[in-house]
Design a protein around this motif. Structure first.
Motif, PDB file in Angstrom:
ATOM      1  N   ALA A 188       0.839  -1.201   0.000  1.00  0.00           N
ATOM      2  CA  ALA A 188       0.000   0.000   0.000  1.00  0.00           C
ATOM      3  C   ALA A 188       0.876   1.255   0.000  1.00  0.00           C
ATOM      4  N   PRO A 189       0.564   2.232  -0.869  1.00  0.00           N
ATOM      5  CA  PRO A 189       1.339   3.487  -0.875  1.00  0.00           C
ATOM      6  C   PRO A 189       1.249   4.196   0.476  1.00  0.00           C
ATOM      7  N   ILE A 190       2.328   4.887   0.847  1.00  0.00           N
ATOM      8  CA  ILE A 190       2.357   5.608   2.115  1.00  0.00           C
ATOM      9  C   ILE A 190       1.608   6.925   1.972  1.00  0.00           C
ATOM     10  N   ASN A 191       0.794   7.227   2.948  1.00  0.00           N
ATOM     11  CA  ASN A 191       0.032   8.482   2.977  1.00  0.00           C
ATOM     12  C   ASN A 191       0.985   9.671   2.897  1.00  0.00           C
ATOM     13  N   ARG A 192       0.774  10.538   1.920  1.00  0.00           N
ATOM     14  CA  ARG A 192       1.660  11.686   1.738  1.00  0.00           C
ATOM     15  C   ARG A 192       1.547  12.721   2.843  1.00  0.00           C
ATOM     16  N   MET A 193       0.525  12.607   3.672  1.00  0.00           N
ATOM     17  CA  MET A 193       0.317  13.572   4.748  1.00  0.00           C
ATOM     18  C   MET A 193       1.163  13.258   5.978  1.00  0.00           C
ATOM     19  N   GLY A 223      17.859   4.789  10.545  1.00  0.00           N
ATOM     20  CA  GLY A 223      16.996   5.752   9.865  1.00  0.00           C
ATOM     21  C   GLY A 223      15.913   6.273  10.775  1.00  0.00           C
ATOM     22  N   ASN A 224      14.791   6.662  10.167  1.00  0.00           N
ATOM     23  CA  ASN A 224      13.654   7.193  10.905  1.00  0.00           C
ATOM     24  C   ASN A 224      12.381   6.572  10.341  1.00  0.00           C
ATOM     25  N   ASN A 225      11.482   6.110  11.217  1.00  0.00           N
ATOM     26  CA  ASN A 225      10.272   5.422  10.748  1.00  0.00           C
ATOM     27  C   ASN A 225       9.107   6.379  10.487  1.00  0.00           C
ATOM     28  N   GLY A 226       9.409   7.682  10.448  1.00  0.00           N
ATOM     29  CA  GLY A 226       8.378   8.691  10.272  1.00  0.00           C
ATOM     30  C   GLY A 226       8.064   9.399  11.567  1.00  0.00           C
ATOM     31  N   CYS A 227       8.629   8.861  12.665  1.00  0.00           N
ATOM     32  CA  CYS A 227       8.438   9.463  13.989  1.00  0.00           C
ATOM     33  C   CYS A 227       9.687   9.277  14.833  1.00  0.00           C
ATOM     34  N   ASN A 228      10.158   8.030  14.943  1.00  0.00           N
ATOM     35  CA  ASN A 228      11.296   7.709  15.801  1.00  0.00           C
ATOM     36  C   ASN A 228      12.507   7.231  15.007  1.00  0.00           C
ATOM     37  N   ASP A 229      13.693   7.556  15.521  1.00  0.00           N
ATOM     38  CA  ASP A 229      14.930   7.044  14.954  1.00  0.00           C
ATOM     39  C   ASP A 229      15.084   5.581  15.349  1.00  0.00           C
ATOM     40  N   TYR A 230      15.709   4.790  14.481  1.00  0.00           N
ATOM     41  CA  TYR A 230      15.907   3.368  14.779  1.00  0.00           C
ATOM     42  C   TYR A 230      17.267   2.919  14.269  1.00  0.00           C
ATOM     43  N   THR A 231      17.726   1.801  14.764  1.00  0.00           N
ATOM     44  CA  THR A 231      18.991   1.225  14.316  1.00  0.00           C
ATOM     45  C   THR A 231      18.994  -0.265  14.583  1.00  0.00           C
ATOM     46  N   THR A 232      19.741  -1.022  13.787  1.00  0.00           N
ATOM     47  CA  THR A 232      19.911  -2.461  13.992  1.00  0.00           C
ATOM     48  C   THR A 232      21.128  -2.939  13.222  1.00  0.00           C
ATOM     49  N   LYS A 236       9.618   8.443  21.102  1.00  0.00           N
ATOM     50  CA  LYS A 236       8.888   9.701  20.986  1.00  0.00           C
ATOM     51  C   LYS A 236       7.456   9.445  20.515  1.00  0.00           C
ATOM     52  N   MET A 237       6.518  10.227  21.051  1.00  0.00           N
ATOM     53  CA  MET A 237       5.109  10.116  20.647  1.00  0.00           C
ATOM     54  C   MET A 237       4.816  11.123  19.542  1.00  0.00           C
ATOM     55  N   CYS A 238       4.152  10.660  18.477  1.00  0.00           N
ATOM     56  CA  CYS A 238       3.791  11.521  17.354  1.00  0.00           C
ATOM     57  C   CYS A 238       2.284  11.425  17.103  1.00  0.00           C
ATOM     58  N   ARG A 239       1.794  12.326  16.282  1.00  0.00           N
ATOM     59  CA  ARG A 239       0.357  12.381  16.000  1.00  0.00           C
ATOM     60  C   ARG A 239      -0.105  11.111  15.304  1.00  0.00           C
ATOM     61  N   ASP A 240       0.663  10.641  14.317  1.00  0.00           N
ATOM     62  CA  ASP A 240       0.312   9.420  13.589  1.00  0.00           C
ATOM     63  C   ASP A 240       1.408   8.391  13.829  1.00  0.00           C
TER      64      ASP A 240
END
Length: 346
Positions: free
Chosen positions: A249-254, A271-280, A300-304
């Motif tokens: 499914a395409p990612i919501n552009r918003m 990288g970043n998952n759209g809200c939080n930084d991650y690493t592995t 971190k808490m984000c709106r979406d």
């Protein structure tokens, strides 16, 4: 008069406390160099990659030290040394978490930049000559892997595996700690013994294209290497990517788009998952298979939060990949596409 005399010590004490408070929360300015190489460091319960800084004047002979705090407004650039001026603010200890720095750093200006020659050291190398003697095809060629992110070298001396810490690396010299090797005995040990001796004598170096030459502190040429080319699949997957599709499914552009950096030199995904930084860590990788370690992410808490949650879930389940042109697809163990990425152009 007695009342004034009694009040005077109290007034003086309050003034001194006020001055101390101003001193504790005041700001200063500092100038230092930031390395173009982040190195592995321990922070709290896990490991991360930290900046390195040098506060001296001779960058050619810099001795780098770990720098754990973030620098607001600063953009790290791999391969580029940056001399910066920062504002340093001492925070109120009451407002600082137990595992955070009590100093806040904010970029004022970038004073100077330089290409970091040291980054050309990183990678895999094979010996071509040892103490002036060319090695032939009948010899089991010694190898060298230089990992600047872990400050470590490793390889095989033509008989035994070895490893050593890099205690310092400048644009002209490489300093190693004690070299540890396995203890296997081989039929011919002359090349291995000579190579071990060369590792102990390494001091300065010179890079010419794909060739690396080491010298003693007296300037004697002791060992030469040639760089191994990356496998085609590695060359294609390495770099920065942006996610455009999760579970088909395409990612919501918003929402903020997840991103990933794949570094085969570090064997790491981040990288970043759209809200939080991650690493592995990348535990294993072949032409099309990949084994990903446990993903650690900030909280971190984000709106979406849904996109970020789905993204990390799909990334963790990925076991294979396919690269074509500027696209990268990850697949799960049922060969179903988990994430589609597009290459980030520089």
């Amino acid at each position: 008069m007695k009342k004034v005399g009694l009040l005077l010590p109290i007034i003086v004490s309050l003034v001194l406390q006020s001055c101390g408070s101003l001193k504790n929360t005041g700001s200063t300015e500092e100038v230092f160099w930031v390395s173009s190489i982040k190195t592995e460091c321990s922070a709290g319960a896990g490991k991360m990659n930290c900046l390195n800084v040098y506060k001296g004047n001779n960058i050619a002979e810099a001795t780098w030290e770990l720098f754990y705090a973030p620098i607001e407004g600063f953009t790290f650039e791999e391969g580029t040394l940056q001399k910066i001026k920062v504002k340093v603010e001492r925070l109120n200890p009451k407002d600082v978490p137990a595992d955070a720095s009590s100093l806040k750093y904010t970029l004022i200006e970038t004073i100077e930049t330089q290409v970091d020659i040291r980054t050309h050291l990183a990678g895999e190398w094979n010996v071509t000559s040892l103490y002036g003697k060319e090695l032939n095809e009948e010899t089991y060629i010694p190898s060298l892997i230089i990992d600047l992110h872990k400050n470590r070298i490793s390889g095989n001396n033509s008989c035994n595996n070895y490893t050593a810490q890099i205690t310092n690396a400048t644009s002209q010299s490489l300093t190693l700690g004690a070299v540890a090797t396995t203890r296997k005995m081989c039929f011919k040990m002359d090349v291995a013994n000579s190579y071990n001796k060369a590792l102990e004598e390494i001091n300065t170096y010179l890079i010419k294209g794909n060739n690396l030459i080491f010298f003693t502190k007296e300037g004697e040429k002791i060992v030469s290497f040639t760089k191994l080319a990356k496998k085609e699949s590695e060359a294609l997957i390495d770099g920065n990517w942006i996610a455009v599709r999760i579970e088909g499914a395409p990612i919501n552009r918003m929402v903020k788009t997840p991103r990933i950096k794949i570094s085969l030199e570090e064997m790491r995904l981040s990288g970043n998952n759209g809200c939080n930084d991650y690493t592995t860590q990348i535990k294993e990788i072949s032409d099309s298979k990949i084994k990903i370690g446990h993903i650690a992410a900030t909280q971190k808490m984000c709106r979406d939060m849904q996109v970020g949650s789905d993204y990390l879930k799909m990334l963790q389940s990925s076991v294979s990949f396919k690269v074509k042109d500027n696209s990268l697809k990850f697949y799960n163990k049922e060969s179903v596409e988990t994430i589609l990425f597009l290459k980030v152009k520089k």
